[in-house]
Each structure stands twice: as structure tokens, then as C-alpha cells.
Scaffold this motif. Structure first.
Motif, short mmCIF file in Angstrom:
data_model
loop_
_atom_site.label_atom_id
_atom_site.label_comp_id
_atom_site.label_asym_id
_atom_site.label_seq_id
_atom_site.Cartn_x
_atom_site.Cartn_y
_atom_site.Cartn_z
N TRP A 10 1.75 20.32 -20.68
CA TRP A 10 2.40 19.44 -21.65
C TRP A 10 1.75 19.57 -23.02
CZ3 TRP A 10 -0.10 15.49 -24.30
CH2 TRP A 10 0.72 14.72 -25.13
N PHE A 11 0.41 19.61 -23.08
CA PHE A 11 -0.29 19.74 -24.35
C PHE A 11 0.01 21.10 -25.00
CE2 PHE A 11 -4.17 20.68 -26.86
CZ PHE A 11 -4.09 19.61 -27.75
N ASP A 12 0.05 22.13 -24.18
CA ASP A 12 0.38 23.46 -24.71
C ASP A 12 1.81 23.48 -25.26
OD1 ASP A 12 -0.39 26.47 -24.79
OD2 ASP A 12 1.57 26.47 -23.80
N GLY A 13 2.75 22.87 -24.53
CA GLY A 13 4.12 22.80 -25.02
C GLY A 13 4.25 21.98 -26.28
N LEU A 14 3.44 20.90 -26.40
CA LEU A 14 3.45 20.07 -27.60
C LEU A 14 3.06 20.89 -28.82
CD1 LEU A 14 3.59 17.21 -28.92
CD2 LEU A 14 1.16 16.98 -28.37
N ILE A 27 -3.92 28.50 -29.51
CA ILE A 27 -5.12 28.86 -28.72
C ILE A 27 -6.38 28.33 -29.38
CG2 ILE A 27 -6.50 30.79 -27.86
CD1 ILE A 27 -3.89 32.36 -27.56
N LEU A 28 -6.43 28.39 -30.73
CA LEU A 28 -7.60 27.90 -31.45
C LEU A 28 -7.80 26.40 -31.22
CD1 LEU A 28 -9.90 28.37 -33.48
CD2 LEU A 28 -8.24 27.90 -35.32
N ILE A 29 -6.73 25.63 -31.35
CA ILE A 29 -6.83 24.17 -31.15
C ILE A 29 -7.20 23.85 -29.71
CG2 ILE A 29 -5.50 22.02 -31.13
CD1 ILE A 29 -3.90 23.13 -33.49
N GLU A 30 -6.59 24.56 -28.75
CA GLU A 30 -6.91 24.32 -27.34
C GLU A 30 -8.37 24.64 -27.05
OE1 GLU A 30 -2.47 25.20 -25.47
OE2 GLU A 30 -4.05 26.71 -25.32
#
Length: 361
Positions: A10-14, A27-30
Motif C-alpha cells: 500500500w505504501f509503495d502504491g501510494l 525507492i529513495l523514500i522507502e
């Protein structure tokens, strides 16, 4: 059992779809978020373990432990952290300044690296490679280099003796640790931490049950060798205060000393966490084949199971520390080379035979 990968997806899709960020920024934020979570969990668990150590020690010595700072002494560790942060950092005049400065970070990197492999819950794996066990043993070996460099670069004869003892002890007991993990890999058929936990789900699925005698032997050897690997009593010969003052970190102050202090407690947690995941099913709940009981156990979150098993093993290791006297260096090495490692080798052969003939549960 809740699958935490739902939250991660869900966070990746957001980030990708809702906010329209590209692959690089996503990818940087994750990575930043995951890094902050690791460091925050690292610090909070270290604080909890330090407080737990003091209370467990006090219990075994018929004392109360810290009681003055905050209710039941809960704020004592925070006061100690503040004191450590504001203490003056001094350097040794004749030390090898580069290696002296690098050593604490090597110890911390090894500790954080192995900490990142722990399977917290289903779908909650920070690092989960198909050769996870191999990488854990490889990254943990960096800590030996940091300990040795700390003692050697300090230009202190007591620190050098401590560093030599620590290096010999840690390298020796790494062999038993690896052999115990190999025995688990033989039975479970994988080196990936998440799959090792998955393989232990189901009724009576924990490794120490389904692998019976060889698994129990490997589990006991792993705890003994892990205690020695973390340089904790009765294997704390490298930090024998009566002989070597503070050991390899005698000449460190402030957060230089704090990094060694943090790494010691988190290594204790990492050893207990790996033992929990490999031998006790990690986040997998207790399943005994009774539908009603198994269903109730499955409602308990996996992270609760993991922390419950891990902190139980941490308590056992603390119990060992405050019960047995410190061993001599010759006794420590004799225990490894004459008893634990030969027993671990025989145990691997026994585990291989049991798996080959299908005698496990």
C-alpha cells in the motif's frame, strides 16, 4: 495471521500511483523510511534491554535495581543516555587515529546489519535474501575486526590483550554458530529467513520439535556459542574488569564507548532473535492440531510471538550471565574446540541421516 506485506505494498502504491513519483524517488523514500525504522527500533530495544539487564541482575542478587529516576527507575536509562551524549570525547595521543575512529562504527555496522535480517512478522522482513543465513554469518564477522582494531589502535597494553582474547574467542565460537545453523538448513531446506519461519508453521512445526534430538542439541549449542560470540558472561574474558579495566574499549569515551555498549546489548537481542526464528518458529504461533486452540493462537499477531520468544531467550541468557562465574581463557577455548565444535559436527551428520531417512516429524 496478518501479512505485513499488505501495508508495504500500500505504501509503495501510494508513492508510485497516488503521488506519481518515479522509481528513483520511490525507492529513495522507502529506503529512508526503512532506515529510520531500523535505527529507531535499534535504539528503543537497546534501552529496554539495558533496563531489563539491571532489573534481572538485581533480582538474582536480591536487590531492587534502579528505583530513583522515574517510577520504578524507568527513566534511569534515559538519564544515562543523556549523560553519555554530553560527555567529553577525548583521543589518545599515541593512538592510530584513523583505526581508532573507525573501530566503533565497524562494530555498530555489524550489529545493525545482522539486526536487519530478523523476521519480525509475516511480510515484515527488512532484508530477506535467499542466502540469508550465509549473509548473517558474513556480516556478523565484521564485528570481530572492529573489536580487534579498537584494542590494537588504542595503544594500551590492556586493550591489546583484550582485543587478542576477543578475536580468538569470537572467531572460535563462530564455527559452532555456523554449524548449528547448517544443521537447521539441512532440515528446513532453505537459507532464507522468512522461508525458515514458514517451514515451521503448522501443528508441532517448530524446529526443536520436528527435528527432535539433533535440533535440540543444535539449539543448546547455538545459545552457548551465541553468548560467547556476544562477549557476555560467563564468556566475558575480553572485558574482565579485574584484569583489563574495560577491555578493548578502555580508551573510548562518550558515544565512542556508547557504540560498543549498544552493540553488546543488540548482539544479545540478535542472537536470541535468530535462535527464535530458526529453532522456535519466529512469528509462527503454537499449533498443536486442535482446531479451536490453533485458531485462537493464530489471532495473536506474529510480532507478539516473535518478541515473546526472543525476550524469553534474552532472559535465559541474562540468567546464565548472573549465575555462572567468569571462565578462564583456556577454559573458554577448550569448551569450544574440545566439546562444542566436535559435538556440532557429529550433530550435522546425525541431522543428515535423519533427513535422508525421513525420521523427522
Amino acid at each position: 495471521m496478518f501479512d505485513f506485506s499488505i501495508v508495504a505494498n500500500w505504501f509503495d502504491g501510494l508513492l508510485r500511483n497516488t503521488l506519481g513519483l518515479g522509481d528513483f524517488l520511490t525507492i529513495l523514500i522507502e529506503c529512508v523510511v526503512v532506515g529510520v525504522i531500523i535505527l529507531l527500533a535499534y535504539a528503543l530495544i537497546a534501552i529496554a534491554l539495558i533496563f531489563m539487564e539491571r532489573k534481572v541482575c538485581a533480582y538474582f542478587q536480591c536487590r531492587l535495581g534502579p528505583m530513583r529516576v522515574g517510577p520504578w527507575g524507568l527513566l534511569q536509562v534515559f538519564a544515562d543516555v543523556l549523560k553519555m551524549l554530553i560527555k567529553e570525547i577525548f583521543t589518545v595521543a599515541k593512538a592510530d587515529k584513523l583505526l581508532y575512529a573507525i573501530a566503533p562504527f565497524l562494530v555498530l555496522i555489524a550489529s545493525v546489519g545482522t539486526f536487519s535480517f530478523l523476521p519480525w512478522n509475516k511480510g515484515a522482513h527488512i532484508l530477506d535474501f535467499n542466502v540469508g543465513i550465509f549473509l548473517i554469518t558474513a556480516i556478523s564477522s565484521i564485528g570481530v575486526v572492529g573489536v580487534f582494531l579498537a584494542g590494537w589502535s588504542s595503544n594500551n597494553k590492556y586493550s591489546v590483550v583484550s582485543a587478542m582474547r576477543a578475536a580468538v574467542q569470537m572467531i572460535s565460537y563462530e564455527m559452532s554458530l555456523c554449524l548449528c545453523l547448517i544443521a537447521a538448513v539441512i532440515l528446513l531446506g532453505t537459507m532464507q529467513m522468512s522461508q525458515m519461519v514458514e517451514a515451521q508453521s503448522g501443528p508441532w512445526g517448530w524446529l526443536i520439535i520436528k527435528g527432535h534430538i539433533p535440533a535440540v542439541i543444535a539449539f543448546i549449542i547455538f545459545l552457548i556459542a551465541g553468548n560467547a560470540e556476544a562477549n557476555r558472561g560467563p564468556f566475558d574474558m575480553a572485558e574482565a574488569e579485574s584484569e583489563l579495566t574495560a577491555g578493548h574499549h578502555t580508551e573510548y569515551s562518550g558515544m565512542g564507548f556508547g557504540y560498543f555498549y549498544l552493540a553488546e546489548y543488540l548482539n544479545l537481542f540478535v542472537i536470541a532473535g535468530i535462535a527464535s526464528a530458526v529453532f522456535l518458529g519466529g512469528w509462527a504461533p503454537i499449533q498443536i492440531g486442535i482446531e479451536g486452540f490453533d485458531k485462537v493462537m493464530a489471532y495473536i499477531p506474529g510480532v507478539v510471538w516473535f518478541f515473546g520468544k526472543t525476550f524469553f531467550l534474552v532472559w535465559v541468557l541474562m540468567w546464565i550471565r548472573w549465575t555462572f562465574p567468569r571462565l578462564r581463557i583456556d577454559q573458554i577455548l577448550a569448551l569450544e574446540w574440545k566439546y562444542l565444535m566436535p559435538l556440532a559436527l557429529i550433530n550435522i551428520i546425525l541431522m543428515t541421516v535423519i533427513v535422508a531417512f525421513g525420521w523427522h516429524f
